[in-house]
Design an enzyme around this catalytic site. Structure first.
Site, PDB file in Angstrom:
ATOM      1  N   SER A 179      61.299  -9.196  15.998  1.00  0.00           N
ATOM      2  CA  SER A 179      61.167  -7.827  15.485  1.00  0.00           C
ATOM      3  C   SER A 179      59.820  -7.220  15.867  1.00  0.00           C
ATOM      4  CB  SER A 179      61.256  -7.827  13.959  1.00  0.00           C
ATOM      5  OG  SER A 179      62.575  -7.898  13.518  1.00  0.00           O
ATOM      6  N   PRO A 180      59.764  -5.903  15.953  1.00  0.00           N
ATOM      7  CA  PRO A 180      58.470  -5.242  16.115  1.00  0.00           C
ATOM      8  C   PRO A 180      57.593  -5.495  14.891  1.00  0.00           C
ATOM      9  CG  PRO A 180      60.299  -3.724  16.507  1.00  0.00           C
ATOM     10  CD  PRO A 180      60.877  -4.944  15.891  1.00  0.00           C
ATOM     11  N   CYS A 206      53.524  -4.676  13.660  1.00  0.00           N
ATOM     12  CA  CYS A 206      52.244  -4.066  13.994  1.00  0.00           C
ATOM     13  C   CYS A 206      51.103  -5.070  13.848  1.00  0.00           C
ATOM     14  CB  CYS A 206      51.983  -2.860  13.102  1.00  0.00           C
ATOM     15  SG  CYS A 206      53.046  -1.453  13.486  1.00  0.00           S
ATOM     16  N   ALA A 266      55.375  -1.043  16.760  1.00  0.00           N
ATOM     17  CA  ALA A 266      55.529   0.410  16.835  1.00  0.00           C
ATOM     18  C   ALA A 266      54.423   0.974  17.715  1.00  0.00           C
ATOM     19  CB  ALA A 266      55.459   1.013  15.442  1.00  0.00           C
ATOM     20  N   TYR A 293      58.822   6.600   8.649  1.00  0.00           N
ATOM     21  CA  TYR A 293      58.067   7.296   9.683  1.00  0.00           C
ATOM     22  C   TYR A 293      58.799   8.573  10.104  1.00  0.00           C
ATOM     23  CZ  TYR A 293      55.404   3.011   9.417  1.00  0.00           C
ATOM     24  OH  TYR A 293      54.662   1.965   8.940  1.00  0.00           O
ATOM     25  N   ARG A 344      66.213   1.882  15.660  1.00  0.00           N
ATOM     26  CA  ARG A 344      65.999   1.193  14.365  1.00  0.00           C
ATOM     27  C   ARG A 344      66.091   2.229  13.258  1.00  0.00           C
ATOM     28  NH1 ARG A 344      61.931  -3.503  12.185  1.00  0.00           N
ATOM     29  NH2 ARG A 344      63.634  -4.720  13.047  1.00  0.00           N
ATOM     30  N   LEU A 388      64.245 -11.217   5.947  1.00  0.00           N
ATOM     31  CA  LEU A 388      64.161 -12.567   5.383  1.00  0.00           C
ATOM     32  C   LEU A 388      65.238 -13.482   5.963  1.00  0.00           C
ATOM     33  CD1 LEU A 388      63.139 -12.051   1.643  1.00  0.00           C
ATOM     34  CD2 LEU A 388      61.716 -12.541   3.639  1.00  0.00           C
ATOM     35  N   GLY A 411      61.079 -11.650  11.845  1.00  0.00           N
ATOM     36  CA  GLY A 411      59.695 -11.227  11.964  1.00  0.00           C
ATOM     37  C   GLY A 411      58.741 -12.284  11.473  1.00  0.00           C
ATOM     38  N   ARG A 412      58.605 -12.381  10.160  1.00  0.00           N
ATOM     39  CA  ARG A 412      57.625 -13.300   9.581  1.00  0.00           C
ATOM     40  C   ARG A 412      57.841 -14.742  10.021  1.00  0.00           C
ATOM     41  NH1 ARG A 412      58.420  -9.242   5.910  1.00  0.00           N
ATOM     42  NH2 ARG A 412      56.568  -8.380   4.888  1.00  0.00           N
TER      43      ARG A 412
END
Length: 355
Positions: A22-23, A25, A57, A181, A229, A300, A322-323
């Site tokens: 995943s993107p 930042c 992003a 955003y 997204r 998650l 992601g994480r």
């Protein structure tokens, strides 16, 4: 055979597997230019078995950055800094995508580990933000409502950034319409109070997104995949709903998008989210609508069997994490091993493959 480690073809691109990054930042760019940090950070996932790595992003204009430390793609110097990172990802067998973004009213904020919180003042290097309406995100400075000329400028900026991204070698273009955003701000009635052709009805609120999809598809041609997204719900009363997200996703596909990357939330501070493993997967399933719209699931997803089950259940076509990639940059190699799938390993790491 593992579904997670089966290939997926979209337009002229074939992804080697369906476990993607995943993107995320990093807040480590200088004047929008990515640094050595980004090179090391992103290429490690290619060594770790990711099929696709989407960058953080990346702002299409300077005032579209979330923070002064965000990556950008509004000039050629920024493009040239991305190019060697893309080459390095390709050399390691993965594909590279970039998430093009504009933060709108959530721009000009302090990065997460800064001593300050909220908006960065102009005196400290911040800037006046713009949004569909002059309604502030809680705790941030109020934006100005974008007029017709500035909306056209945003659309042109996405088009120009997409062109630079292709020049840098990216395989996939993702448009950020989630997490509160700018494009999400237009989609949600909680932040879009306009009474012109960009406000009111769902069709009007989706107009900016669809015009951006049109512009980017025009640059991408027939071969390059374009992802969008979205936040499929605001998790707040009166906000953007999963049913609306499914409709807008269909429109986006009709305009040339190839896949919807389904996330949620981020628009308002009073959102109420029941966070648990895989909590956003049902949203992806709603948008997918029995396979009519290609989607990815995120949220998650931290284990190989969990990700495999998402695909087996037909909830999504691929999985973003992601994480878990931050905790283990070799998550892909580990997941393949746990699922008994055979994928290429870096020759330098093969001694660890089986025991």
């Amino acid at each position: 055979m593992s579904l997670l480690f089966s290939p997926l073809s979209i337009r002229s691109v074939t992804f080697p597997n369906r476990l993607w990054v995943s993107p995320m930042c990093m807040y480590s760019a200088v004047d929008g230019v990515v640094q050595e940090w980004h090179h090391t950070h992103l290429t490690q996932f290619a060594d770790g078995g990711a099929g696709l790595i989407i960058t953080e992003a990346t702002a299409v204009v300077a005032e579209g950055r979330i923070s002064p430390r965000d990556a950008g793609l509004w000039n050629d110097r920024q493009r040239d800094a991305w190019a060697p990172i893309v080459r390095a990802i390709h050399e390691r067998g993965a594909l590279a995508g970039i998430q093009l973004a504009h933060a709108g009213r959530k721009a000009s904020t302090w990065w997460p580990w800064a001593d300050e919180r909220g908006s960065v003042s102009i005196a400290d290097g911040g800037w006046q933000t713009g949004a569909p309406s002059a309604v502030a995100f809680d705790g941030f400075e109020a934006p100005v409502a974008l007029d017709a000329a500035r909306i056209e400028h945003v659309i042109d900026a996405f088009r120009d950034a997409a062109r630079r991204a292709l020049d840098a070698g990216f395989d996939v273009l993702e448009l950020h319409a989630a997490h509160g955003y700018l494009v999400h701000q237009f989609l949600s009635p909680l932040s879009n109070l306009r009474d012109d052709s960009y406000g009111g009805s769902l069709e009007n609120r989706a107009r900016l997104l669809l015009r951006i999809v049109d512009a980017v598809r025009g640059v991408a041609g027939d071969g390059v995949p374009v992802f969008v997204r979205i936040s499929a719900t605001d998790h707040a009363e009166g906000g953007f709903t999963p049913e609306e997200a499914a409709i807008v996703s269909e429109w986006a596909v009709e305009h040339g998008a190839d896949l919807i990357d389904v996330s949620s939330g981020g628009l308002v501070a009073h959102q109420k989210i029941d966070v648990h493993p895989g909590y956003q997967v049902p949203l992806a399933e709603t948008v997918r609508r029995s396979g009519r719209i290609p989607v990815t699931a995120v949220g998650l997803i931290t284990a190989a069997e969990q990700a495999e089950q998402v695909l087996a259940d037909g909830a999504a076509d691929a999985v973003f994490a992601g994480r878990e990639w931050l905790r283990d940059p070799h998550f892909g190699l580990r997941a393949a091993h746990e699922l008994g799938a055979s994928i290429p390993w870096p020759a330098q790491y093969t001694r660890a493959r089986w025991r």
